[in-house]
Design a protein around this motif. Structure first.
Motif, PDB file in Angstrom:
ATOM      1  N   PRO B 273       0.842  -1.203   0.000  1.00 36.15           N
ATOM      2  CA  PRO B 273       0.000   0.000   0.000  1.00 36.15           C
ATOM      3  C   PRO B 273       0.873   1.246   0.000  1.00 36.15           C
ATOM      4  O   PRO B 273       1.942   1.259   0.624  1.00 36.15           O
ATOM      5  N   TYR B 274       0.432   2.282  -0.706  1.00 34.49           N
ATOM      6  CA  TYR B 274       1.181   3.524  -0.719  1.00 34.49           C
ATOM      7  C   TYR B 274       1.054   4.198   0.635  1.00 34.49           C
ATOM      8  O   TYR B 274      -0.037   4.323   1.175  1.00 34.49           O
ATOM      9  N   VAL B 275       2.188   4.626   1.169  1.00 35.96           N
ATOM     10  CA  VAL B 275       2.239   4.977   2.585  1.00 35.96           C
ATOM     11  C   VAL B 275       1.307   6.128   2.971  1.00 35.96           C
ATOM     12  O   VAL B 275       0.763   6.157   4.066  1.00 35.96           O
ATOM     13  N   ASN B 276       1.060   7.081   2.035  1.00 42.57           N
ATOM     14  CA  ASN B 276       0.250   8.252   2.401  1.00 42.57           C
ATOM     15  C   ASN B 276      -1.238   8.001   2.467  1.00 42.57           C
ATOM     16  O   ASN B 276      -1.977   8.802   3.000  1.00 42.57           O
ATOM     17  N   ASN B 277      -1.690   6.932   1.828  1.00 41.99           N
ATOM     18  CA  ASN B 277      -3.135   6.718   1.777  1.00 41.99           C
ATOM     19  C   ASN B 277      -3.556   5.755   2.872  1.00 41.99           C
ATOM     20  O   ASN B 277      -3.008   4.668   2.971  1.00 41.99           O
ATOM     21  N   GLU B 324       3.588  19.789   2.869  1.00 45.46           N
ATOM     22  CA  GLU B 324       2.319  20.234   3.465  1.00 45.46           C
ATOM     23  C   GLU B 324       2.361  20.196   4.981  1.00 45.46           C
ATOM     24  O   GLU B 324       1.901  21.105   5.656  1.00 45.46           O
ATOM     25  N   GLU B 325       2.899  19.100   5.518  1.00 47.43           N
ATOM     26  CA  GLU B 325       2.854  18.931   6.964  1.00 47.43           C
ATOM     27  C   GLU B 325       4.090  19.482   7.659  1.00 47.43           C
ATOM     28  O   GLU B 325       4.213  19.362   8.883  1.00 47.43           O
ATOM     29  N   GLY B 326       5.019  20.030   6.890  1.00 43.22           N
ATOM     30  CA  GLY B 326       6.217  20.612   7.479  1.00 43.22           C
ATOM     31  C   GLY B 326       7.145  19.591   8.112  1.00 43.22           C
ATOM     32  O   GLY B 326       7.804  19.865   9.114  1.00 43.22           O
ATOM     33  N   LEU B 327       7.155  18.402   7.557  1.00 43.04           N
ATOM     34  CA  LEU B 327       8.023  17.344   8.073  1.00 43.04           C
ATOM     35  C   LEU B 327       8.976  16.909   6.958  1.00 43.04           C
ATOM     36  O   LEU B 327       8.803  17.290   5.806  1.00 43.04           O
ATOM     37  N   GLU B 331      10.133  11.453   8.021  1.00 45.39           N
ATOM     38  CA  GLU B 331       9.216  11.560   9.164  1.00 45.39           C
ATOM     39  C   GLU B 331       7.779  11.230   8.766  1.00 45.39           C
ATOM     40  O   GLU B 331       7.039  10.575   9.501  1.00 45.39           O
ATOM     41  N   ILE B 332       7.392  11.690   7.564  1.00 48.02           N
ATOM     42  CA  ILE B 332       6.053  11.368   7.062  1.00 48.02           C
ATOM     43  C   ILE B 332       5.888   9.856   6.955  1.00 48.02           C
ATOM     44  O   ILE B 332       4.887   9.279   7.385  1.00 48.02           O
ATOM     45  N   CYS B 333       6.887   9.207   6.393  1.00 50.82           N
ATOM     46  CA  CYS B 333       6.803   7.756   6.212  1.00 50.82           C
ATOM     47  C   CYS B 333       6.734   7.054   7.564  1.00 50.82           C
ATOM     48  O   CYS B 333       5.945   6.127   7.746  1.00 50.82           O
ATOM     49  N   ASP B 334       7.551   7.499   8.496  1.00 49.15           N
ATOM     50  CA  ASP B 334       7.528   6.880   9.824  1.00 49.15           C
ATOM     51  C   ASP B 334       6.136   6.981  10.430  1.00 49.15           C
ATOM     52  O   ASP B 334       5.600   6.035  10.985  1.00 49.15           O
ATOM     53  N   LYS B 335       5.546   8.186  10.273  1.00 50.67           N
ATOM     54  CA  LYS B 335       4.240   8.439  10.867  1.00 50.67           C
ATOM     55  C   LYS B 335       3.162   7.535  10.235  1.00 50.67           C
ATOM     56  O   LYS B 335       2.412   6.860  10.940  1.00 50.67           O
ATOM     57  N   TYR B 336       3.148   7.514   8.901  1.00 52.46           N
ATOM     58  CA  TYR B 336       2.073   6.763   8.252  1.00 52.46           C
ATOM     59  C   TYR B 336       2.289   5.254   8.277  1.00 52.46           C
ATOM     60  O   TYR B 336       1.338   4.479   8.250  1.00 52.46           O
ATOM     61  N   HIS B 337       3.546   4.854   8.313  1.00 51.53           N
ATOM     62  CA  HIS B 337       3.809   3.412   8.385  1.00 51.53           C
ATOM     63  C   HIS B 337       3.139   2.813   9.618  1.00 51.53           C
ATOM     64  O   HIS B 337       2.546   1.738   9.564  1.00 51.53           O
ATOM     65  N   VAL B 338       3.203   3.547  10.718  1.00 57.84           N
ATOM     66  CA  VAL B 338       2.611   3.064  11.963  1.00 57.84           C
ATOM     67  C   VAL B 338       1.088   2.963  11.826  1.00 57.84           C
ATOM     68  O   VAL B 338       0.474   1.996  12.284  1.00 57.84           O
ATOM     69  N   ILE B 339       0.488   3.972  11.158  1.00 57.19           N
ATOM     70  CA  ILE B 339      -0.972   3.930  10.961  1.00 57.19           C
ATOM     71  C   ILE B 339      -1.365   2.667  10.200  1.00 57.19           C
ATOM     72  O   ILE B 339      -2.289   1.935  10.590  1.00 57.19           O
ATOM     73  N   HIS B 340      -0.629   2.384   9.120  1.00 51.47           N
ATOM     74  CA  HIS B 340      -0.905   1.164   8.355  1.00 51.47           C
ATOM     75  C   HIS B 340      -0.764  -0.078   9.217  1.00 51.47           C
ATOM     76  O   HIS B 340      -1.649  -0.932   9.252  1.00 51.47           O
TER      77      HIS B 340
END
Lengths: 149, 900
Positions: B273-277, B324-327, B331-340
């Protein structure tokens, strides 16, 4: 004649040595044959055609496209009309139609004896008394006593 | 030859659809005659269609005419076709002509029409799904398909008479209906009037007698019950008696799991899955959940199984999201990877590893593959003109440019496509282009890029496909997509991008470029495995011993079935390539699409807030898995399936079986003395279990779930017929019989718990804990039904497995997730016909009736005082009366209601 007995009889007349065992399905006791290689086969005419091939007598299924279609047509006639007639009038019509069809023919396909003749004969056997009483025996009688004996 | 047809005769359909076969082989004249004209001289009654042959002979049977056309085209007859045609003539036709007569002549509707044919339709559906063929007699369309399609078309062309649960029948019917000869025959015969076109003809026919006086039943399984041989029964009994002893020893869990020579080694991936979605239900069923069922099944078979997945993290979208998120992108990938990872953990997905693509291993493997392709001459260089935003100092991906459409002048056309005229746009052709981020005007710059020379690899690919595809379980859609790509010819594909967030390109002059995600995303499977074990090459460079199953939605097929295999073949490095590519169709949401921006649909992270357990989600999503065709998630249907299949069928059976053991036999499984009837049941369960195995081995996940439900239906019926709760109070013989029935039932429940494990792991574990099923029996599923709970075995505490879903609960969820589409009411037919009372009133009354019904049921269950029950029943009846009034029946009283 129960379908299983009929198929056993057919096996014998085809010269097949090993007797198959048939089970019956549902209220109408449709015959089922468990084949050695592959799924089971269901239905009188389906199994009969299968046995013919097993006995290497494919010619009994007709040799031209036309004959093959005609053989199958009368096999279908056997199971949908002959086996399911619901009253005397139906039976009378059925025999009259057959009689007039056979008037200028030796066999159902014309000149070649096929599986259709065998199964139709088996199917009509139980009406033998009616056939004589109703009087359509000229042609069908010939079919039964000359050609199949 | 001459074909006689009559306007509106149903037989015209198959005959005309088959007539094309004879074209060019014989001259065919078609004449239209009246419905009462006798065309066949020897038949007393009129019959059409009729084919008069050049020899003068007549074919008056519809299927024989079709057969003749097929025979003319060189087709050979076979047993299976004969069997279908005989069945069509003897079973289908009587039922179907009654149904068509009711529908077209008598104007009946609904169950009156469907009732007589349901059994026959189910028979077709089961045969199709059992055989695993797209057509009735095999892989290709044939005579049987044309004859049955033609017979059924007048009825099934109305979707109301094509039951949704008969998925295999549906897709078979739809496939045939789109074939050109069928389409033309349908237009000629029905003239766009539907079944009414048959009316003038059918009116002249005698009313067909209703099909054999068999009771109409919704239990489709019954028909399969008759065909067991003595041998099958004897074998089932022998296997049953051996019991747990026939189970192989449980293999200790391996870490890491590695392939073993001489054993079956199954490597399973689900699309990254693409990490942002945040994934929605469609993504979940398409990839991870489907693969999870197969992985769990594979482990139950004791195959060496490695199931992996991870987030796909590189690319423009991540870079932008980071801005967009100022990261930083990392850091974005770390954040969304956990959500997935959290979402999949909640859904109980049994990954051996859930990794990510931003790792040093990814760089190492991708660069290695690239180097090998480069040295072998499979990489080209070319110049590409691209838009570059000088302000942002970067090349703009298509989706980050906006401008005026060069075709229609639409102001906000995107860089790849115009939303107004729909034409595809090359971004540099946009007029007045704008950078979507800073709104400044980009300039056209040329940039050097690398291309994978796919045309040069095409021959190797075809060779590999020629070896792989036959006999494999690639889904038909995947085969079709690959075939159409190859037919159009492969073109070189650009594998680099002017970006920073990606795998660096190890080539002079390309230092500021990275690999395009589609080149390296599929390499992610390899690098994720490399992060799991340093012996990853034993999985990925071992095509002789490893079977690779890859799960995805159909849009991912080209990358997995074509592009990655080309890269891998080009390296000449003996990579393991996909053996079975399993692609689903799309899942829709209610009547539309999932849409994050419009807030329509359920997304992975929201499912847990609904209060509905993960296993129920899993069950329903797998039940409607878009296998073979698109399907739709529907709240109403989910409620229905939960309450009927889970609660009333499966849950009810398992709970009763366990309750009988604890209530009547003190929690110990009683002695079982099997009668011939019990032995037949054993054999039926065994047969269905084997069917389940056949289906899952072919990754027919949705269909295999039906086998589980079928077995529990058998079980319920068995309990119902034998009534152990009555016999337990009877004579010694009766008590023994109650024991046997209970013992057999609880063993079926134990079997179901294992079969259910791939689908509903938590429920499965709950049942196994309740029954105290011994350890090896919980984790191994053989092809035979064994007695795993022998007499004397003590079970644990039994409690209900499922909860009822209520209308109002589902209604509020629908509104919460519905976006603007909450128009479907749970009982649309009621609401539509109501002219007398508002839908709110009716809904309120319906809720009251349901509530009151529950009160009555509970009192009865508690064996409460009779007077008390009678009072509540009276209330219920009164409520029902009010409801009937509100719904407008009977008419006189409803008028009074209206005045109020």
């Amino acid at each position: 004649m129960a379908a299983a007995a009929e198929l056993t009889l057919l096996e014998k007349s085809l010269g097949l040595s090993k007797g198959n065992k048939y089970s019956a399905q549902g209220d109408r006791q449709i015959p089922v044959l468990q084949t050695n290689n592959g799924p089971s086969l269901t239905g009188l005419t389906t199994i009969a055609a299968h046995l013919v091939k097993q006995a290497n007598k494919e010619y009994l299924l007709g040799s031209t496209a036309e004959e093959k279609a005609i053989v199958q047509q009368w096999l279908e006639y056997r199971v949908t009309q002959v086996d399911k007639y619901s009253n005397k009038d139906d039976l009378r019509t059925l025999l009259k139609d057959l009689n007039s069809y056979l008037e200028d023919k030796v066999y159902l396909t014309g000149y070649n004896f096929t599986l259709a003749d065998i199964l139709l004969y088996y199917g009509l056997h139980r009406f033998i008394v009616s056939i004589i009483v109703i009087g359509f025996f000229s042609v069908i009688f010939r079919m039964i006593f000359f050609n199949l004996s | 030859m001459r074909l006689f047809v009559s306007e509106g005769a149903p037989g015209n359909l198959p005959v005309l659809a088959a007539a094309g076969r004879a074209r060019g082989r014989a001259e065919l004249l078609i004449s239209t005659v009246g419905p009462e004209e006798c065309m066949v001289p020897f038949l007393t009654r009129p019959k059409v269609p009729v084919l008069q042959l050049d020899s003068g002979n007549y074919l008056f049977s519809t299927s024989s005419i079709c057969r003749y056309f097929f025979l003319l085209s060189g087709w050979e007859q076979d047993d299976i076709t004969n069997q279908w045609l005989e069945w069509e003539a003897t079973e289908l036709q009587p039922a179907l002509s009654a149904a068509l007569y009711y529908l077209a002549v008598q104007g009946k509707k609904g169950e009156d029409v469907l009732g007589p044919v349901r059994r026959a339709l189910t028979h077709i559906d089961h045969s199709l799904s059992r055989q695993n063929w797209p057509f009735l007699a095999g892989e290709t369309e044939s005579l049987a398909d044309i004859v049955l399609w033609g017979a059924l078309y007048p009825l099934l062309q109305d979707p109301a008479y094509l039951p949704e649960e008969l998925g295999a029948l549906r897709s078979w019917f739809q496939t045939l209906s789109t074939q050109e000869p069928c389409q033309r025959a349908a237009e000629t015969v029905l003239k766009q009037q539907g079944v009414l076109a048959l009316r003038p003809y059918l009116q002249k026919q005698p009313q067909p007698s209703p099909p054999d006086g068999r009771a109409v039943t919704n239990e489709p399984e019954e028909e399969e019950l008759a065909t067991l041989s003595e041998e099958e029964i004897a074998m089932a009994v022998t296997a049953w008696e051996k019991g747990v002893e026939s189970l192989p020893p449980l293999q200790p869990p391996q870490n890491p799991v590695l392939p073993v020579a001489g054993e079956r080694n199954v490597l399973i991936t689900s699309a990254l899955p693409y990490v942002n979605n945040v994934p929605h239900l469609g993504n979940i069923i398409g990839c991870v959940l489907s693969a999870d069922v197969f992985a769990r099944y594979s482990r139950l078979r004791q195959w060496n199984t490695l199931y992996l997945c991870g987030t796909d993290e590189y690319g423009t979208a991540t870079e932008t999201k980071a801005m967009e998120e100022g990261l930083t992108p990392q850091e974005i990938c770390d954040k969304y990877h956990v959500i997935h990872a959290d979402i999949y953990r909640w859904f109980n997905i049994s990954f051996d590893i859930f990794g990510r693509t931003t790792t040093p291993q990814q760089t190492k493997i991708t660069q290695d593959i690239f180097q090998r392709l480069l040295t072998r001459g499979f990489v080209l260089q070319d110049t590409v003109e691209q838009l570059r935003c000088e302000q942002c100092a970067r090349f703009l991906a298509d989706r980050f440019v906006e401008g005026v459409c060069p075709f229609c002048g639409y102001e906000e056309a995107r860089g790849d496509q115009c939303d107004k005229c729909g034409k595809l746009i090359n971004a540099i052709e946009l007029k007045k282009p704008q950078c979507k981020v800073c709104r400044s005007c980009p300039v056209v710059k040329s940039s050097q890029h690398l291309f994978l020379d796919l045309p040069k690899l095409e021959k190797r690919l075809e060779e590999w496909l020629g070896k792989t595809l036959p006999g494999s379980d690639w889904t038909p859609n995947a085969r079709f997509i690959i075939r159409s790509w190859l037919r159009d010819g492969l073109k070189p594909r650009c594998i680099t991008r002017d970006l920073k967030w990606g795998t660096p390109v190890p080539l002079e002059g390309f230092e500021d470029k990275v690999f395009y995600v589609w080149f390296d995303a599929t390499i992610g499977y390899l690098s994720i495995t490399a992060n799991y074990t340093d012996q990853w090459e034993r999985w990925w460079k071992n095509p002789e011993q490893v079977e690779l199953y890859q799960f995805m939605a159909k849009d991912n097929v080209p990358f997995h079935g074509l592009v990655f295999p080309c890269s891998a073949l080009g390296t000449e490095d003996n990579y393991t390539l996909v053996s079975h590519l399993i692609a689903t169709e799309y899942l829709n949401y209610e009547d539309g699409k999932f849409s994050k921006s419009r807030g329509v649909g359920v997304f992975g992270d929201m499912a847990q807030d609904t209060g509905i357990p993960a296993d129920i989600w899993r069950f329903y999503l797998l039940y409607i898995r878009p296998e073979g065709q698109d399907s739709a998630f529907s709240w109403t249907d989910m409620l229905l399936k939960n309450n009927s299949e889970l609660l009333n069928n499966l849950g009810n059976f398992i709970n009763r079986a366990g309750m009988f053991v604890s209530k009547f036999f003190g929690g110990y499984v009683p002695e079982m003395v099997l009668t011939p009837d019990d032995q037949r049941l054993l054999a039926h369960v065994t047969l269905e279990l084997q069917h389940y195995h056949q289906l899952l081995e072919k990754v027919r996940i949705r269909d295999a779930l039906r086998s589980i439900l079928t077995i529990s239906r058998h079980g319920n019926q068995y309990i119902q017929v034998n009534e152990p709760w009555k016999r337990i109070k009877g004579s010694e013989a009766d008590r023994q019989r109650a024991g046997t029935v209970t013992g057999l039932a609880v063993n079926i429940a134990a079997l179901l718990s294992v079969m259910l494990q791939p689908y509903m792991p938590t429920v499965s574990a709950t049942i196994q804990a309740q029954l105290q099923l011994p350890a090896p029996a919980c984790s191994i599923l053989l092809t035979n039904f064994l007695c795993t709970l022998p007499a004397g075995h003590q079970i644990g505490t039994v409690s209900p497995l499922f909860q009822k879903l209520e209308n109002d609960q589902i209604e509020s969820l629908r509104q919460r997730f519905g976006g603007g589409q909450a128009k479907v009411s749970p009982k649309p037919e009621v609401v539509e016909t109501v002219t007398t009372a508002g839908p709110q009133l009716i809904q309120a009354l319906m809720d009251e009736v349901t509530k009151q019904g529950n009160i009555v049921r509970e009192l009865k269950a508690q064996k409460a005082d009779k007077n008390q029950i009678a009072a509540e029943v009276a209330k219920l009846l009164d409520l029902k009366k009010q409801l009937a009034l509100a719904e407008g029946k009977p008419l006189e009283t409803s008028k009074g209601k209206k005045k109020k």
